[in-house]
Design a protein around this motif. Structure first.
Motif, PDB file in Angstrom:
ATOM      1  N   PRO A  66      -5.325  -5.699 -10.450  1.00 18.54           N
ATOM      2  CA  PRO A  66      -5.743  -4.751 -11.482  1.00 18.54           C
ATOM      3  C   PRO A  66      -5.450  -3.294 -11.140  1.00 18.54           C
ATOM      4  CG  PRO A  66      -7.452  -6.388 -11.072  1.00 18.54           C
ATOM      5  CD  PRO A  66      -6.403  -6.579 -10.005  1.00 18.54           C
ATOM      6  N   SER A  67      -5.526  -2.946  -9.856  1.00 20.72           N
ATOM      7  CA  SER A  67      -5.269  -1.554  -9.468  1.00 20.72           C
ATOM      8  C   SER A  67      -3.852  -1.144  -9.777  1.00 20.72           C
ATOM      9  CB  SER A  67      -5.570  -1.378  -7.978  1.00 20.72           C
ATOM     10  OG  SER A  67      -4.838  -2.310  -7.207  1.00 20.72           O
ATOM     11  N   THR A  68      -2.902  -2.043  -9.588  1.00 20.70           N
ATOM     12  CA  THR A  68      -1.506  -1.724  -9.888  1.00 20.70           C
ATOM     13  C   THR A  68      -1.310  -1.616 -11.390  1.00 20.70           C
ATOM     14  OG1 THR A  68      -0.944  -3.128  -7.995  1.00 20.70           O
ATOM     15  CG2 THR A  68       0.879  -2.351  -9.355  1.00 20.70           C
ATOM     16  N   THR A  69      -1.898  -2.519 -12.140  1.00 20.22           N
ATOM     17  CA  THR A  69      -1.788  -2.478 -13.595  1.00 20.22           C
ATOM     18  C   THR A  69      -2.385  -1.170 -14.131  1.00 20.22           C
ATOM     19  OG1 THR A  69      -2.018  -4.871 -13.675  1.00 20.22           O
ATOM     20  CG2 THR A  69      -2.375  -3.676 -15.733  1.00 20.22           C
ATOM     21  N   SER A  70      -3.518  -0.771 -13.560  1.00 24.18           N
ATOM     22  CA  SER A  70      -4.155   0.488 -13.973  1.00 24.18           C
ATOM     23  C   SER A  70      -3.261   1.673 -13.660  1.00 24.18           C
ATOM     24  CB  SER A  70      -5.509   0.649 -13.260  1.00 24.18           C
ATOM     25  OG  SER A  70      -6.084   1.890 -13.539  1.00 24.18           O
ATOM     26  N   GLY A  71      -2.635   1.648 -12.496  1.00 20.48           N
ATOM     27  CA  GLY A  71      -1.728   2.737 -12.126  1.00 20.48           C
ATOM     28  C   GLY A  71      -0.547   2.832 -13.081  1.00 20.48           C
ATOM     29  N   LEU A  72       0.013   1.708 -13.439  1.00 19.42           N
ATOM     30  CA  LEU A  72       1.128   1.693 -14.383  1.00 19.42           C
ATOM     31  C   LEU A  72       0.692   2.220 -15.750  1.00 19.42           C
ATOM     32  CD1 LEU A  72       2.918  -1.651 -13.510  1.00 19.42           C
ATOM     33  CD2 LEU A  72       3.989   0.613 -13.577  1.00 19.42           C
ATOM     34  N   ALA A  73      -0.515   1.839 -16.165  1.00 17.37           N
ATOM     35  CA  ALA A  73      -1.027   2.315 -17.461  1.00 17.37           C
ATOM     36  C   ALA A  73      -1.181   3.827 -17.455  1.00 17.37           C
ATOM     37  CB  ALA A  73      -2.362   1.636 -17.744  1.00 17.37           C
ATOM     38  N   LEU A  91       6.522  11.221 -13.178  1.00 18.15           N
ATOM     39  CA  LEU A  91       6.148   9.925 -13.739  1.00 18.15           C
ATOM     40  C   LEU A  91       7.196   8.840 -13.515  1.00 18.15           C
ATOM     41  CD1 LEU A  91       4.402  10.985 -17.072  1.00 18.15           C
ATOM     42  CD2 LEU A  91       3.447  10.659 -14.790  1.00 18.15           C
ATOM     43  N   GLU A  92       8.481   9.168 -13.625  1.00 21.71           N
ATOM     44  CA  GLU A  92       9.501   8.123 -13.450  1.00 21.71           C
ATOM     45  C   GLU A  92       9.472   7.521 -12.053  1.00 21.71           C
ATOM     46  OE1 GLU A  92      13.461   8.663 -14.803  1.00 21.71           O
ATOM     47  OE2 GLU A  92      12.857   9.701 -16.632  1.00 21.71           O
ATOM     48  N   PRO A  93       9.513   8.324 -10.997  1.00 21.49           N
ATOM     49  CA  PRO A  93       9.421   7.715  -9.661  1.00 21.49           C
ATOM     50  C   PRO A  93       8.060   7.056  -9.419  1.00 21.49           C
ATOM     51  CG  PRO A  93       9.421  10.114  -9.504  1.00 21.49           C
ATOM     52  CD  PRO A  93       9.776   9.776 -10.909  1.00 21.49           C
ATOM     53  N   ALA A  94       7.011   7.575 -10.055  1.00 18.72           N
ATOM     54  CA  ALA A  94       5.700   6.951  -9.912  1.00 18.72           C
ATOM     55  C   ALA A  94       5.723   5.528 -10.467  1.00 18.72           C
ATOM     56  CB  ALA A  94       4.628   7.774 -10.615  1.00 18.72           C
ATOM     57  N   VAL A  95       6.284   5.374 -11.657  1.00 23.98           N
ATOM     58  CA  VAL A  95       6.390   4.047 -12.265  1.00 23.98           C
ATOM     59  C   VAL A  95       7.226   3.123 -11.392  1.00 23.98           C
ATOM     60  CG1 VAL A  95       7.385   2.763 -14.207  1.00 23.98           C
ATOM     61  CG2 VAL A  95       6.005   4.807 -14.635  1.00 23.98           C
ATOM     62  N   ASN A 149       0.808  -1.219   0.000  1.00 27.19           N
ATOM     63  CA  ASN A 149       0.000   0.000   0.000  1.00 27.19           C
ATOM     64  C   ASN A 149       0.841   1.268   0.000  1.00 27.19           C
ATOM     65  OD1 ASN A 149      -3.074  -0.491   0.264  1.00 27.19           O
ATOM     66  ND2 ASN A 149      -2.154  -2.056   1.555  1.00 27.19           N
ATOM     67  N   VAL A 150       1.977   1.222   0.656  1.00 26.33           N
ATOM     68  CA  VAL A 150       2.853   2.399   0.669  1.00 26.33           C
ATOM     69  C   VAL A 150       3.333   2.709  -0.737  1.00 26.33           C
ATOM     70  CG1 VAL A 150       5.143   3.198   1.371  1.00 26.33           C
ATOM     71  CG2 VAL A 150       3.580   2.264   3.080  1.00 26.33           C
ATOM     72  N   HIS A 151       3.826   1.702  -1.456  1.00 27.63           N
ATOM     73  CA  HIS A 151       4.327   1.944  -2.812  1.00 27.63           C
ATOM     74  C   HIS A 151       3.197   2.284  -3.772  1.00 27.63           C
ATOM     75  CE1 HIS A 151       8.451   0.976  -1.950  1.00 27.63           C
ATOM     76  NE2 HIS A 151       8.098  -0.154  -1.368  1.00 27.63           N
ATOM     77  N   PHE A 152       2.049   1.628  -3.621  1.00 31.18           N
ATOM     78  CA  PHE A 152       0.925   1.928  -4.495  1.00 31.18           C
ATOM     79  C   PHE A 152       0.445   3.368  -4.289  1.00 31.18           C
ATOM     80  CE2 PHE A 152      -3.654   2.099  -5.330  1.00 31.18           C
ATOM     81  CZ  PHE A 152      -3.669   1.728  -6.669  1.00 31.18           C
ATOM     82  N   ALA A 153       0.331   3.777  -3.040  1.00 29.90           N
ATOM     83  CA  ALA A 153      -0.111   5.142  -2.749  1.00 29.90           C
ATOM     84  C   ALA A 153       0.884   6.168  -3.276  1.00 29.90           C
ATOM     85  CB  ALA A 153      -0.317   5.315  -1.250  1.00 29.90           C
ATOM     86  N   LEU A 154       2.170   5.895  -3.078  1.00 32.95           N
ATOM     87  CA  LEU A 154       3.190   6.815  -3.586  1.00 32.95           C
ATOM     88  C   LEU A 154       3.132   6.911  -5.097  1.00 32.95           C
ATOM     89  CD1 LEU A 154       6.533   6.383  -1.591  1.00 32.95           C
ATOM     90  CD2 LEU A 154       5.300   8.509  -2.068  1.00 32.95           C
ATOM     91  N   GLY A 155       2.952   5.786  -5.769  1.00 30.37           N
ATOM     92  CA  GLY A 155       2.848   5.807  -7.223  1.00 30.37           C
ATOM     93  C   GLY A 155       1.724   6.716  -7.680  1.00 30.37           C
ATOM     94  N   GLY A 156       0.571   6.598  -7.047  1.00 31.74           N
ATOM     95  CA  GLY A 156      -0.562   7.429  -7.425  1.00 31.74           C
ATOM     96  C   GLY A 156      -0.337   8.904  -7.157  1.00 31.74           C
ATOM     97  N   MET A 157       0.233   9.222  -5.988  1.00 32.74           N
ATOM     98  CA  MET A 157       0.460  10.621  -5.640  1.00 32.74           C
ATOM     99  C   MET A 157       1.514  11.265  -6.539  1.00 32.74           C
ATOM    100  SD  MET A 157       0.166  10.720  -1.470  1.00 32.74           S
ATOM    101  CE  MET A 157       0.999   9.168  -1.147  1.00 32.74           C
ATOM    102  N   LEU A 158       2.581  10.535  -6.818  1.00 34.16           N
ATOM    103  CA  LEU A 158       3.638  11.087  -7.663  1.00 34.16           C
ATOM    104  C   LEU A 158       3.155  11.246  -9.104  1.00 34.16           C
ATOM    105  CD1 LEU A 158       6.657   9.063  -6.228  1.00 34.16           C
ATOM    106  CD2 LEU A 158       6.215  11.508  -5.938  1.00 34.16           C
ATOM    107  N   ALA A 159       2.358  10.292  -9.583  1.00 41.32           N
ATOM    108  CA  ALA A 159       1.812  10.411 -10.933  1.00 41.32           C
ATOM    109  C   ALA A 159       0.885  11.613 -11.039  1.00 41.32           C
ATOM    110  CB  ALA A 159       1.067   9.130 -11.306  1.00 41.32           C
ATOM    111  N   ALA A 160       0.094  11.849  -9.987  1.00 39.02           N
ATOM    112  CA  ALA A 160      -0.864  12.960 -10.010  1.00 39.02           C
ATOM    113  C   ALA A 160      -0.166  14.310 -10.107  1.00 39.02           C
ATOM    114  CB  ALA A 160      -1.734  12.910  -8.762  1.00 39.02           C
ATOM    115  N   ARG A 161       1.049  14.399  -9.575  1.00 35.33           N
ATOM    116  CA  ARG A 161       1.745  15.685  -9.664  1.00 35.33           C
ATOM    117  C   ARG A 161       2.763  15.709 -10.805  1.00 35.33           C
ATOM    118  NH1 ARG A 161       5.452  16.023  -4.139  1.00 35.33           N
ATOM    119  NH2 ARG A 161       7.254  14.841  -4.884  1.00 35.33           N
ATOM    120  N   GLY A 162       2.748  14.668 -11.627  1.00 36.18           N
ATOM    121  CA  GLY A 162       3.562  14.678 -12.843  1.00 36.18           C
ATOM    122  C   GLY A 162       4.939  14.087 -12.724  1.00 36.18           C
TER     123      GLY A 162
END
Length: 203
Positions: free
Chosen positions: A196-203, A178-182, A163-176
């Protein structure tokens, strides 16, 4: 095995009661993986701690010592979050708010007698713990500067957490970012593959 998994969580509560560090916003089941056997080390440690707590509480209560009631109240206050009825999260530091009242009662029940016999050592210990607590609070405040900072610190302290990594991915992607989000989404995928939630986040 469920029982031993719960005992591992109890062990963590005892550790946090003694010294609340490190902390994490969300204890998921990747931080507390289910026990693989009845000899799980963390589970056995928690079981021993529980037995000692209840036994000491019962003995002291039989002697009409307030500390006995405090120890038993600590255990009772944890029952609603002990997975007798399953809850989604493994554990939560917030679940210690009510049990901490029992800890305060325990301290209050033993400090006067300890001060009477060992005044200087008790005062030194109390002062040291207060200063240490102040220092860790000041440090922790820097970790709670904002939501991203909270989870970045959690990724350092609990890198195994999905959950920590998934949440960070979403927050970092939201602010642009993208590399650390991925990178964090990929770490989340390693912890719990195929969601599926992780796959969606990566997409």
């Amino acid at each position: 095995l469920v029982f031993m998994s719960v005992m591992a969580i109890y062990r963590q509560y005892v550790i946090l009661a003694v010294w609340p560090w490190p902390l994490v916003p969300f204890y998921d089941w990747t931080i507390f993986p289910p026990a693989a056997s009845m000899l799980d080390g963390n589970g056995v440690g928690g079981l021993v701690a529980l037995v000692l707590t209840v036994a000491a509480g019962a003995v002291l209560l039989a002697r009409r010592h307030l500390a006995g009631a405090a120890l038993l109240c600590w255990v009772i206050a944890l029952l609603p979050v002990s997975h007798l009825v399953p809850i989604p999260v493994g554990a939560g530091e917030r679940f210690l708010y009510l049990p901490s009242v029992a800890l305060a009662l325990l301290i209050a029940s033993v400090v006067p007698a300890a001060l009477a016999r060992y005044r200087v050592p008790v005062l030194v210990l109390a002062t040291s713990l207060t200063l240490a607590g102040l220092a860790t609070t000041l440090v922790r405040n820097t970790h709670w500067r904002d939501t991203v900072t909270v989870f970045q610190r959690a990724a350092v302290d609990f890198p195994e957490s999905y959950n920590v990594h998934f949440a960070l991915g979403g927050m970092l992607a939201a602010r642009g970012d993208l590399e650390p989000a991925v990178a964090h989404f990929l770490l989340a995928e390693e912890r719990l593959p195929g969601l599926p939630s992780t796959t969606s986040g990566l997409a």
